[in-house]
Write a protein that holds these residues in place. Structure first.
Motif, short mmCIF file in Angstrom:
data_model
loop_
_atom_site.label_atom_id
_atom_site.label_comp_id
_atom_site.label_asym_id
_atom_site.label_seq_id
_atom_site.Cartn_x
_atom_site.Cartn_y
_atom_site.Cartn_z
N LEU A 1 0.82 -1.21 0.00
CA LEU A 1 0.00 0.00 0.00
C LEU A 1 0.85 1.26 0.00
CD1 LEU A 1 -2.89 -0.89 2.50
CD2 LEU A 1 -2.95 -0.87 0.01
N TYR A 2 2.00 1.19 0.69
CA TYR A 2 2.88 2.36 0.75
C TYR A 2 3.34 2.75 -0.64
CZ TYR A 2 6.90 5.32 1.76
OH TYR A 2 7.79 6.36 1.80
N PHE B 1 -2.46 6.55 1.56
CA PHE B 1 -1.57 5.43 1.90
C PHE B 1 -0.22 5.91 2.44
CE2 PHE B 1 -4.17 3.27 -1.51
CZ PHE B 1 -4.96 2.59 -0.60
N ARG C 1 -2.58 2.82 7.23
CA ARG C 1 -2.09 1.51 6.81
C ARG C 1 -2.10 0.52 7.97
NH1 ARG C 1 3.00 1.90 5.65
NH2 ARG C 1 3.34 4.15 5.84
N SER D 1 0.73 -4.00 3.87
CA SER D 1 0.47 -2.65 4.37
C SER D 1 1.72 -1.84 4.68
CB SER D 1 -0.40 -2.72 5.63
OG SER D 1 -1.58 -3.45 5.40
#
Length: 355
Positions: free
Chosen positions: A2-3, A14, A20, A84
């Motif tokens: 997600l980062y 994000f 997250r 995440s």
């Protein structure tokens, strides 16, 4: 993952660790809740049940309960973290190594117990060798690769008692001791349904707060807490592990449908120790993990008393078995120990301001 949606495509939401972390919590929780029934069904077919000690006859009714549930919640936490967290972050990478490494050592011990149909597990020297080796690797990596700038803080004091950054050998040896003590303490505590799970969740919630503060410049400055660059990303992994433990508790609460086994208790203890080290809370961990300390001390005192005086202090150790022998209902012991864990962690969090 997600980062990188933020870094590659500019999806700004994000960017935030807290967002997250929330996703990682629910992902780990639902993964654990969904996967655990499949694991329990496989464990029952394979006779992968917890061998019950002959010294605890009251637990013989649990002999068909599947064990090694720690594999599921550790797997769930790792998957959620990879999805995440910024996994190229050194603290995140090492945290995942801690989870996986201690889980594998515990799984080996569980396998030996199941195969031999007794509660002995691996030979103590072999088990300690593996625990020591992994603890040495992680501590060495922190000291010499990450060059983790650590100081020894005493609860409720603003300034560090001792600066360990100039003595990496001292910090390495100290952290090995923290790892070994914590993993074995959680392992000892894991003797009743959910007894180790909730105190572990409480400890990780407290340590997650400390890690988040340490990684946030403004909060660290305001609370006079040591700033640790990039440590905040570890918050995502810790919250994922908390979510996985909640998912495990869904099946582990009394009466337990599955036990965590050494695969779970060693991984949990190892990660708690790692979080305490990164957040400079090695000493405060005594309060944060008060239940683990009480359980371990009861064993040490019992053995010491029996060897020196040939007398027992408790009816049985660890101390939760003492209360069972006194006629306390299992659920009452568990809930009262949970209450102690919650209260001690509230006091530990108060140390953020009372210094």
């Amino acid at each position: 993952m997600l980062y990188y949606l933020y870094s590659e495509f500019g999806i700004n939401v994000f960017r935030y660790i807290t967002f997250r972390a929330g996703i990682s919590f629910f992902l780990a929780f639902f993964l654990c809740v969904v996967l655990m029934p499949y694991f329990m069904a496989w464990a029952k077919r394979s006779n992968a049940s917890q061998p019950i000690s002959k010294f605890v006859p009251a637990h013989q009714s649990k002999h068909n309960t599947p064990t090694m549930g720690g594999i599921v919640f550790v797997f769930s936490a790792i998957v959620a973290s990879l999805f995440s967290a910024q996994f190229t972050n050194s603290f995140v990478f090492l945290g995942l190594i801690v989870l996986l490494g201690f889980c594998l050592i515990g799984a080996r011990d569980d396998y030996v117990k199941i195969s031999a149909k007794n509660n002995a597990g691996m030979k103590p020297r072999s088990k300690m060798f593996f625990l020591f080796s992994l603890s040495l690797f992680v501590s060495f990596y922190l000291s010499y690769v990450i060059n983790f700038d650590s100081s020894l803080y005493v609860p409720f004091m603003k300034k560090p008692l001792f600066y360990m950054g100039d003595f990496p050998l001292v910090s390495t040896c100290f952290w090995i001791l923290v790892f070994l003590a914590t993993t074995n303490a959680v392992n000892i505590t894991d003797g009743l349904d959910g007894l180790a799970t909730v105190p572990s969740i409480c400890a990780l919630i407290s340590l997650s707060i400390f890690v988040y503060i340490a990684g946030n410049y403004e909060l660290a400055k305001y609370l006079l807490w040591p700033r640790i660059t990039d440590a905040g990303e570890l918050f995502v992994v810790s919250v994922a592990f908390i979510g996985a433990l909640f998912g495990f508790l869904w099946y582990n609460c009394h009466p337990a449908q599955v036990f965590m086994g050494d695969s779970g208790s060693l991984a949990t203890g190892g990660f708690i120790a790692y979080m305490a080290i990164v957040s400079n809370n090695e000493i405060l961990l005594i309060l944060i993990g008060s239940i683990f300390v009480i359980e371990t001390l009861s064993v040490i005192l019992q053995i010491g008393s029996y060897k020196t005086r040939n007398k027992r202090i408790f009816l049985m150790a660890p101390i939760h078995h003492h209360f069972e022998k006194k006629g306390w209902a299992e659920n009452k012991i568990i809930v009262r120990f949970w209450i102690i864990a919650i209260l001690s962690n509230i006091i530990a969090l108060m140390s953020l301001k009372i210094r």
